[in-house]
Every structure is written in C-alpha cells, then in structure tokens.
Design a protein around this motif. Sequence first.
Motif, PDB file in Angstrom:
ATOM      1  N   LEU A   1       0.838  -1.207   0.000  1.00 55.44           N
ATOM      2  CA  LEU A   1       0.000   0.000   0.000  1.00 55.44           C
ATOM      3  C   LEU A   1       0.870   1.252   0.000  1.00 55.44           C
ATOM      4  O   LEU A   1       0.615   2.202  -0.744  1.00 55.44           O
ATOM      5  CB  LEU A   1      -0.911   0.034   1.233  1.00 55.44           C
ATOM      6  CG  LEU A   1      -2.097  -0.893   1.289  1.00 55.44           C
ATOM      7  CD1 LEU A   1      -2.811  -0.722   2.621  1.00 55.44           C
ATOM      8  CD2 LEU A   1      -3.047  -0.615   0.140  1.00 55.44           C
ATOM      9  N   HIS A   2       1.876   1.251   0.847  1.00 50.09           N
ATOM     10  CA  HIS A   2       2.756   2.415   0.937  1.00 50.09           C
ATOM     11  C   HIS A   2       3.549   2.612  -0.353  1.00 50.09           C
ATOM     12  O   HIS A   2       3.677   3.736  -0.838  1.00 50.09           O
ATOM     13  CB  HIS A   2       3.687   2.276   2.146  1.00 50.09           C
ATOM     14  CG  HIS A   2       2.976   2.479   3.432  1.00 50.09           C
ATOM     15  ND1 HIS A   2       2.169   1.509   3.986  1.00 50.09           N
ATOM     16  CD2 HIS A   2       2.923   3.547   4.264  1.00 50.09           C
ATOM     17  CE1 HIS A   2       1.650   1.983   5.099  1.00 50.09           C
ATOM     18  NE2 HIS A   2       2.089   3.201   5.305  1.00 50.09           N
ATOM     19  N   ARG A   3       4.078   1.528  -0.898  1.00 56.69           N
ATOM     20  CA  ARG A   3       4.844   1.632  -2.146  1.00 56.69           C
ATOM     21  C   ARG A   3       3.981   2.223  -3.258  1.00 56.69           C
ATOM     22  O   ARG A   3       4.408   3.107  -3.992  1.00 56.69           O
ATOM     23  CB  ARG A   3       5.342   0.251  -2.574  1.00 56.69           C
ATOM     24  CG  ARG A   3       6.132   0.291  -3.896  1.00 56.69           C
ATOM     25  CD  ARG A   3       6.272  -1.049  -4.540  1.00 56.69           C
ATOM     26  NE  ARG A   3       4.952  -1.546  -4.952  1.00 56.69           N
ATOM     27  CZ  ARG A   3       4.698  -2.828  -5.185  1.00 56.69           C
ATOM     28  NH1 ARG A   3       5.623  -3.739  -5.038  1.00 56.69           N
ATOM     29  NH2 ARG A   3       3.474  -3.200  -5.554  1.00 56.69           N
ATOM     30  N   ASP A   4       2.742   1.722  -3.365  1.00 56.29           N
ATOM     31  CA  ASP A   4       1.866   2.132  -4.463  1.00 56.29           C
ATOM     32  C   ASP A   4       1.274   3.523  -4.280  1.00 56.29           C
ATOM     33  O   ASP A   4       0.965   4.193  -5.263  1.00 56.29           O
ATOM     34  CB  ASP A   4       0.735   1.117  -4.633  1.00 56.29           C
ATOM     35  CG  ASP A   4       1.233  -0.237  -5.101  1.00 56.29           C
ATOM     36  OD1 ASP A   4       2.419  -0.348  -5.499  1.00 56.29           O
ATOM     37  OD2 ASP A   4       0.440  -1.204  -5.050  1.00 56.29           O
ATOM     38  N   MET A   5       1.117   3.961  -3.032  1.00 52.51           N
ATOM     39  CA  MET A   5       0.402   5.215  -2.792  1.00 52.51           C
ATOM     40  C   MET A   5       1.285   6.372  -2.322  1.00 52.51           C
ATOM     41  O   MET A   5       0.845   7.507  -2.313  1.00 52.51           O
ATOM     42  CB  MET A   5      -0.720   4.974  -1.770  1.00 52.51           C
ATOM     43  CG  MET A   5      -1.761   3.960  -2.253  1.00 52.51           C
ATOM     44  SD  MET A   5      -3.118   3.755  -1.100  1.00 52.51           S
ATOM     45  CE  MET A   5      -4.052   5.246  -1.455  1.00 52.51           C
ATOM     46  N   TRP A   6       2.531   6.089  -1.881  1.00 54.91           N
ATOM     47  CA  TRP A   6       3.369   7.151  -1.336  1.00 54.91           C
ATOM     48  C   TRP A   6       4.778   7.036  -1.911  1.00 54.91           C
ATOM     49  O   TRP A   6       5.683   6.468  -1.279  1.00 54.91           O
ATOM     50  CB  TRP A   6       3.410   7.057   0.181  1.00 54.91           C
ATOM     51  CG  TRP A   6       3.865   8.296   0.891  1.00 54.91           C
ATOM     52  CD1 TRP A   6       4.437   9.413   0.347  1.00 54.91           C
ATOM     53  CD2 TRP A   6       3.796   8.537   2.296  1.00 54.91           C
ATOM     54  NE1 TRP A   6       4.721  10.330   1.326  1.00 54.91           N
ATOM     55  CE2 TRP A   6       4.333   9.822   2.535  1.00 54.91           C
ATOM     56  CE3 TRP A   6       3.325   7.807   3.372  1.00 54.91           C
ATOM     57  CZ2 TRP A   6       4.422  10.378   3.800  1.00 54.91           C
ATOM     58  CZ3 TRP A   6       3.410   8.362   4.632  1.00 54.91           C
ATOM     59  CH2 TRP A   6       3.947   9.629   4.851  1.00 54.91           C
ATOM     60  N   PRO A   7       4.992   7.563  -3.114  1.00 55.79           N
ATOM     61  CA  PRO A   7       6.321   7.495  -3.729  1.00 55.79           C
ATOM     62  C   PRO A   7       7.390   8.062  -2.791  1.00 55.79           C
ATOM     63  O   PRO A   7       7.178   9.087  -2.138  1.00 55.79           O
ATOM     64  CB  PRO A   7       6.181   8.356  -4.978  1.00 55.79           C
ATOM     65  CG  PRO A   7       4.713   8.332  -5.287  1.00 55.79           C
ATOM     66  CD  PRO A   7       4.025   8.268  -3.939  1.00 55.79           C
ATOM     67  N   GLY A   8       8.503   7.365  -2.703  1.00 51.19           N
ATOM     68  CA  GLY A   8       9.602   7.810  -1.852  1.00 51.19           C
ATOM     69  C   GLY A   8       9.551   7.268  -0.438  1.00 51.19           C
ATOM     70  O   GLY A   8      10.517   7.400   0.310  1.00 51.19           O
ATOM     71  N   TRP A   9       8.419   6.663  -0.058  1.00 49.87           N
ATOM     72  CA  TRP A   9       8.310   6.095   1.294  1.00 49.87           C
ATOM     73  C   TRP A   9       9.162   4.838   1.365  1.00 49.87           C
ATOM     74  O   TRP A   9       9.181   4.028   0.444  1.00 49.87           O
ATOM     75  CB  TRP A   9       6.850   5.758   1.607  1.00 49.87           C
ATOM     76  CG  TRP A   9       6.605   5.355   3.026  1.00 49.87           C
ATOM     77  CD1 TRP A   9       6.213   6.184   4.036  1.00 49.87           C
ATOM     78  CD2 TRP A   9       6.685   4.047   3.603  1.00 49.87           C
ATOM     79  NE1 TRP A   9       6.063   5.469   5.198  1.00 49.87           N
ATOM     80  CE2 TRP A   9       6.361   4.146   4.948  1.00 49.87           C
ATOM     81  CE3 TRP A   9       7.041   2.801   3.092  1.00 49.87           C
ATOM     82  CZ2 TRP A   9       6.346   3.063   5.816  1.00 49.87           C
ATOM     83  CZ3 TRP A   9       7.034   1.706   3.953  1.00 49.87           C
ATOM     84  CH2 TRP A   9       6.687   1.845   5.297  1.00 49.87           C
ATOM     85  N   SER A  10       9.879   4.668   2.459  1.00 47.94           N
ATOM     86  CA  SER A  10      10.607   3.419   2.666  1.00 47.94           C
ATOM     87  C   SER A  10      10.483   3.007   4.120  1.00 47.94           C
ATOM     88  O   SER A  10      10.359   3.851   5.012  1.00 47.94           O
ATOM     89  CB  SER A  10      12.082   3.557   2.272  1.00 47.94           C
ATOM     90  OG  SER A  10      12.740   4.457   3.142  1.00 47.94           O
TER      91      SER A  10
END
Length: 120
Positions: A96-105
């Motif tokens: 979810l984070h990868r797909d919705m929040w570019p740059g999140w790690s």
Amino acid sequence: MRYLMILKAAPPAGPPPAGLMEAIMKLGGDATAAGVLLDTAGLAPSVAGARVSLAGGELSVTDGPFTETKETISYALYEVRSKQEAVEWASRFLTLHRDMWPGWSGDTEIHQVLGPEDFS
C-alpha cells in the motif's frame, strides 16, 4: 501462531497522501474480518520514550530520542497459521505504501510471540 509486527520507517516530509489512511483501514478491516488481526496501534516518536538497560549488574535509563535512522511507528499483533501468512499480511501493508506514497521506505520486523506452551 501469534506474530508481532513492528513497522519502522523514515517517511518523506509532508503528510501522507490522500487515500492512504483509508486503504490502511480497509486492509485492517479485511484482516479483522479474516479473524487474524488481534491488535494494532501507532507509537509515539522515540523522543517520548526511554530505554532501560542492564549491563555489568547495573541498570541504566536513557531517555529518547534514540539514534536509529528509522523510527518505530506502529505495531500489529496477528494470529495466523504460519510465518508465511504473517509475511503476506506485512507485504500487503508495505505494498500500500509503495503504491500510494512514492519515496516512502520502511520495513516490518516479524516476531513470533511465544506462549507458556512453548516452554513446557
């Protein structure tokens, strides 16, 4: 088997993108409906915490913040049939984070929770 999942992340500056929290709530609802999600909550930044250590027979207390580059930001407790199933739920959350929040790690540590039956 119960597994404790600990999320650590260094989010990009700024608020989360629109829709991410709703997607997280839906995933939590799916896990609850499947009967596998037992508990989840966000955690305050380490500046609000402390670390108690024992070394050489002496206790010491260190107030946060701690120097980790990623902050522990939430946890979830699941009851699933296998470690692989726990990994699948954690992967869905990170996807979810990868797909919705570019740059999140970030990463999720997955720890099996032992009960009294594991020590007899």
